[in-house]
Structure formats: C-alpha cells, structure tokens
Design an enzyme around this catalytic site. Structure first.
Site, PDB file in Angstrom:
ATOM      1  N   ASP A   1      76.368   7.068  20.628  1.00 26.33           N
ATOM      2  CA  ASP A   1      76.900   6.561  19.272  1.00 26.33           C
ATOM      3  C   ASP A   1      77.890   7.709  18.845  1.00 26.33           C
ATOM      4  O   ASP A   1      77.480   8.931  18.908  1.00 26.33           O
ATOM      5  CB  ASP A   1      75.882   6.375  18.297  1.00 26.33           C
ATOM      6  CG  ASP A   1      76.630   5.800  16.958  1.00 26.33           C
ATOM      7  OD1 ASP A   1      77.371   4.748  16.954  1.00 26.33           O
ATOM      8  OD2 ASP A   1      76.762   6.486  15.866  1.00 26.33           O
TER       9      ASP A   1
ATOM     10  N   GLU B   1      80.362   9.316  15.304  1.00 29.25           N
ATOM     11  CA  GLU B   1      80.850   9.195  13.858  1.00 29.25           C
ATOM     12  C   GLU B   1      82.306  10.160  14.055  1.00 29.25           C
ATOM     13  O   GLU B   1      82.551  10.887  14.710  1.00 29.25           O
ATOM     14  CB  GLU B   1      80.026  10.082  13.360  1.00 29.25           C
ATOM     15  CG  GLU B   1      78.691   9.270  13.107  1.00 29.25           C
ATOM     16  CD  GLU B   1      78.809   7.992  12.504  1.00 29.25           C
ATOM     17  OE1 GLU B   1      79.535   7.784  11.618  1.00 29.25           O
ATOM     18  OE2 GLU B   1      77.698   7.155  12.633  1.00 29.25           O
TER      19      GLU B   1
ATOM     20  N   HIS C   1      73.728   5.302  10.026  1.00 31.14           N
ATOM     21  CA  HIS C   1      75.274   5.711  10.224  1.00 31.14           C
ATOM     22  C   HIS C   1      75.170   7.353  10.643  1.00 31.14           C
ATOM     23  O   HIS C   1      76.334   7.723  10.193  1.00 31.14           O
ATOM     24  CB  HIS C   1      76.004   5.487   9.109  1.00 31.14           C
ATOM     25  CG  HIS C   1      75.818   3.884   8.665  1.00 31.14           C
ATOM     26  ND1 HIS C   1      76.338   3.103   9.518  1.00 31.14           N
ATOM     27  CD2 HIS C   1      75.499   3.372   7.808  1.00 31.14           C
ATOM     28  CE1 HIS C   1      75.982   1.910   8.942  1.00 31.14           C
ATOM     29  NE2 HIS C   1      75.563   2.068   7.968  1.00 31.14           N
TER      30      HIS C   1
ATOM     31  N   ASP D   1      71.274   6.292  15.005  1.00 34.40           N
ATOM     32  CA  ASP D   1      71.583   5.205  15.589  1.00 34.40           C
ATOM     33  C   ASP D   1      71.562   4.900  17.040  1.00 34.40           C
ATOM     34  O   ASP D   1      71.408   3.764  17.508  1.00 34.40           O
ATOM     35  CB  ASP D   1      73.103   5.037  14.998  1.00 34.40           C
ATOM     36  CG  ASP D   1      73.385   4.677  13.672  1.00 34.40           C
ATOM     37  OD1 ASP D   1      72.400   4.846  12.802  1.00 34.40           O
ATOM     38  OD2 ASP D   1      74.460   4.553  12.998  1.00 34.40           O
TER      39      ASP D   1
END
Length: 578
Positions: free
Chosen positions: A28, A30, A169, A174
């Site tokens: 994942d 960000e 998040h 995640d």
C-alpha cells in the site's frame, strides 16, 4: 507391437502454480495526491506472505521532495515534520523493487498503487516491475454478494473477514489488513474450484453462464448513437445506458470485461434490449438522463431522483435567513444549489454563517418582534434583530454579503473558514478542522457549480455545432440550459436554412425561477461539457454567456487539489459492490 502405458496424473506444475506455493507481496502507498505525474509517494508499506505465513515486512516514510499540502496532512496525519528526515524515493525504490522480486503483487485497487510505482521507476530509470498483480477489489466483487457486504472498501472487507489489523490510512497497517482480506477471498474462491494463480487471474474476468447464454440480445441493436434499455419479461426497465455505438456497448455486457456484480445480476433477469437511435451523442446523453429520471430503473445508480435535489435559500423577508428547501419559487429569494443531500446543504449553510452573521432562528421576525436575544448575539454571531437591536438597513448589509457570496464571490466564506481551520490545526484539533474542511468544500463546490450552470440557464437560446463523424456538423439548439433540438447538418448542405428549420422544430422552453429551472442540473452540465469540448462552434447566442470574474471556481481549484488524496483513498478502498 502394442505397448502397455499406464496413465500418469499431471503435476501441479503442469496445471499451474498452486496458490499455497505463491509468494505474495501485499503493499500500500500513501501519496500527496492522485496523479502520479504531479504527486509523490510519502509512505510505502508491504507484507510478504506465502501459504498464510508472513515472511517479512517493508515499511518506510518517503520524503516527497516538497511540502505536503496542509489539507493533505489533515487527511492522512502525515506531516512535513514526519518526512523531513525520511529518505527520498531514489533511495527507497531499489530496496522496494528487491523486496518484490519474483513475487505476485497484491493491492486494494491495485491500478492506482502500481501506477505510482511505475511512474517512480520511469523517473529514476528503472524498468517497471513485471510481477503478476492481483486486485482484492476485483476479487471481492467476484466472490462476495451485496447481501454479505454493502461495498468493497478495505475497512468493510476487513471487518467482514475479522481482520485483527484495522485499516487506518497508514501504509503498513493497511497492507496488513489487506493480507487478511486476501486470505479470506482466496478461501472463498476455492469454492469456485480456483486453486492456482492462473485460475485466480482468469476467474476474476470470466463471464458468467448467464452472460454467455444471453449474448443474442445484442444482435438486433444497430451501430449508431443512442440509448439502450434492458427490460425483464414483464417489460419493466431494469437498466438504461447510452453510447455512440449501441451495438458495441450492448455486446460488452456479455463479455468477461463486465465484472460489476449488480450488472451481472441484471443480465440474469433481462429478457430483451430495446434501443432508441439518436441524431447525436449529446442527444443520447440527455435522453438517457431524462429516461432514467422518469423510469427510475433499479439497477441504475445515478440520476434516478433529480426531483430530490435540495437548495439553500436566502429567504425574501424583512430579516432574511438561510433555509434548506426542495422547491424553487419565483419569490425574489436567492438560491444556492443543487445539493444531493441535506447534510451537504447544511454544511454549506454553516460555512456561510461562519462568514456572515445572519440570524439562525427559524421563527418569523418582523419590525414589531421583541424577544430575548439568543446566545449567538452574545458570541457576536448575530445582531439580534429579533430583540430590536438591529435595523433592517443594518441587517441588509449582511444579507447583501451573503447574496454576493452565494452568486458572485465566495472569497469571504473561504477566508473565514480557512482562518478557523488554521486555528484548529495549530491547536492540533484535526478532526474539527476536517469537519470545517468538508463544510467549506460543500459551499465552494456548489457555488462554483451553480455559477457555471447559471451562465447558460439565463440564455434564452443558443445554437452551437461540432464536427460530426464522417463529415458534416452536429447541431444543437439549447434554450435556458435545456436541449431543445438536435440534428446533423450533412456535408455540402447550406447551414442557414437547416439551422432555421431546426430552431422552428425545437422544443418550446419557458423560463422559470431559480438558477436551474428548465432542465436537471445534470442535463445542463452535459451540455456545458459539450460546449467546452474541442471543435465546438457557437452559431447564435441570444444573450451573454459569461462567468463572474471573482467567482467560486478559483477557490474550487484549491479545494479539489486538497481532496485529490482523499478521493484516491476512496478508489483504493474500492467502489461499492452492488
């Protein structure tokens, strides 16, 4: 000579790679936004697993090379201070590529995350990873039903599969949650006789037996622009769509490319496809909206209830106030909208109250009204006209400021709410700041949309044309923001009599109250998109087509930039299943 040969059972290697032997890297990212070409990675989290066993983890913050927008920090909790000492992507990427070497990548809405990785590779001169990719959003849509989970968001699936890791998040957390979701989905896929990686990849895209059986429904549909209607055996409209090529679009519903569970369910019920050929693509788009609004098909998810839109009304009385209403009236009031929900309308109202001290009481107030002032007067948020402490002339100044913010210039609202958000952020009250952010977004976006719609809904008649496929021109007559006529001017035909004839046959449209009165907001927006597309030429304009110089659009650009990261997260978490 005859040889006796015993049958030999094929090995798993011959059949494919067993899922228990596949090494997955669930990852994942960000980022600072949603566009790989413009935004940067701020965090990477990844978990390597095989046969249910965690083999390793990879986690690091990444210095994006520039300041993180304040709105993004409120959304993610990742601040400039957190990444100031973090390595840049050129130091992180080689380690990540080594971590994923020889594995199958897994992500929730994998297309977004893999695009950022590929963009980083292209920038730094690395070949893009060629790993197989599994998207848990697509897999969830295939093996879960609407009765089991309402949508394919990561948080929803994590709860459904009782993941001990709760999505928050942040990249590594995640990714850990996605690991548990992946294992749950693979177990479900086993009931469909999916046991290898190759079977898993083909299973997600395989058409259902109902899709294969009903391919004949597309046979009578022509290659032309228009609208198509799926109907059941009783003639009830199940779904309405539009296309520039009806045959190709309807055929696509019966292929492996159509994976939406609700549409596959609809195909199982449908018994016929009716079509309406239109002159132009714009006419098809508008007709689709009107038919959906009238028939309200159960499998369409948008545009079904245009009559349920809400408006924020600045009332016309001695001491006007802001009221949320459903109906536009010719009563001299000022309207802002439309809003799709009461919450969004109330958010915009609160944002406007932050900038303009209008009264917030719902009781009528006249020149003779005398009652005790409320706490808002003590806080300096209202002049208390109900207590006789403010004259109509003094109050009218605030009314005019509110009207100007709603229709011309949203700067006062933007400045007031932004200042409050900054104060809350300094005090580390981020949740309250995010609430104010949503309120400001509701006001600014709606004001910008309304000003854009009003620019054309006040024009009695507009005729425009765009180049038609194969020569000629697509010509449209628009009256008060409503499509009144559409036609194709063939190549070599004189335009003057054609346009005159099209105008004569066009629908009669009468003006009404409010900024959007002759058509739904969606229809007018369709027309605006077409008018702003390349190649469109204005033929006649009865009136003036313009936007206010200080309109809300300039503030909307800043709001949209701040929300791009949030919208990216929504895409990553998955769209609704049904």
């Amino acid at each position: 000579m005859v040889l006796d040969v015993e049958p030999v059972q094929g090995t798993l290697d011959e059949l494919g790679t067993a899922l228990s032997d596949v090494t997955f890297v669930v990852f994942d990212l960000e980022t600072t936004g949603g566009a790989p070409a413009e935004d940067a990675i701020t965090e990477i989290g990844a978990v390597k697993v095989r046969a249910g066993e965690v083999l390793g983890e990879f986690s690091t913050l990444v210095d994006p090379g520039g300041p993180i927008p304040p709105f993004i920090s409120v959304l993610t909790g990742i601040t400039d201070a957190m990444v100031v000492a973090a390595p840049k992507i050129d130091a992180v990427l080689p380690s990540f590529l080594e971590f994923i070497r020889g594995t199958t990548l897994v992500a929730h809405n994998a297309g977004f995350d893999t695009r950022f990785v590929k963009a980083a590779c292209a920038t730094l001169g690395y070949p893009p990873p060629s790993n197989p990719v599994v998207d848990t959003v697509d897999l969830a849509r295939r093996v879960l039903t609407r009765d089991e989970v309402p949508n394919a968001k990561l948080a929803t699936l994590a709860r459904f599969f009782r993941s001990p890791a709760e999505p928050c998040h942040r990249a590594l957390q995640d990714a850990r949650a996605t690991v548990h979701v992946l294992h749950g989905l693979i177990e479900r896929a086993g009931s469909f006789q999916v046991h290898t990686l190759e079977e898993l990849k083909s299973f997600v895209r395989a058409p259902t037996p109902e899709q294969q059986r009903k391919r004949h429904l597309a046979e009578s549909v022509p290659h032309a622009p228009g609208v198509y209607l799926f109907e059941d055996d009783r003639g009830e409209v199940l779904y309405i769509g539009k296309s520039t090529n009806l045959r190709n679009r309807v055929r696509s519903y019966f292929t492996a490319g159509e994976t939406r569970p609700r549409i596959r369910e609809m195909i199982g019920i449908a018994e016929r496809v009716r079509h309406i050929v239109c002159s132009t693509a714009l006419e098809a788009e508008v007709r689709e909206l009107r038919l959906i609004g009238g028939a309200k098909p159960r499998y369409n998810r948008r545009s079904r209830f245009p009559e349920k839109m809400l408006w924020l009304k600045l009332t016309s009385e001695v001491f006007p106030r802001l009221s949320i209403v459903r109906e536009l009236k010719d009563d001299g009031a000022t309207y802002l909208g439309p809003f799709t929900s009461a919450r969004l309308a109330d958010d915009a109202r609160i944002a406007l109250h932050e900038a303009v001290p209008l009264r917030q009481c719902t009781q009528p107030v006249s020149l003779r009204t005398r009652r005790a002032a409320c706490v808002l007067h003590e806080m300096g948020r209202c002049g208390a006209p109900c207590a006789g402490k403010q004259s109509p002339e003094e109050y009218a100044v605030h009314v005019e400021n509110a009207r100007r913010a709603m229709t011309l210039d949203a700067s006062s609202v933007f400045s007031a709410v932004a200042a409050r958000m900054e104060r809350l952020s300094v005090e580390q009250r981020y949740e309250e700041a995010s609430v104010d952010r949503d309120r400001l977004a509701s006001f600014v976006r709606t004001a910008a949309r309304m000003q854009r719609l009003s620019s054309i809904t006040r024009i009695p008649e507009l005729v425009a044309a765009s180049p038609a496929f194969g020569g000629g021109w697509d010509v449209h007559v628009v009256r008060y923001g409503r499509l009144a006529a559409a036609g194709v001017l063939q190549k070599g035909v004189h335009p003057t009599p054609f346009v005159a004839s099209l105008k004569t046959a066009a629908e009669v449209v009468l003006p009404g109250p409010g900024p959007v009165h002759a058509a739904s907001a969606e229809e007018t927006e369709c027309i605006l998109r077409w008018l702003e597309s390349p190649g469109v030429r204005l033929v006649e304009v009865d009136g003036e087509w313009s936007l206010p110089a200080g309109g809300a659009a300039r503030h909307k650009a800043r709001i949209d930039l701040a929300y791009r990261h949030l919208e990216r997260r929504d895409r990553r978490e998955g769209r609704p299943l049904g």
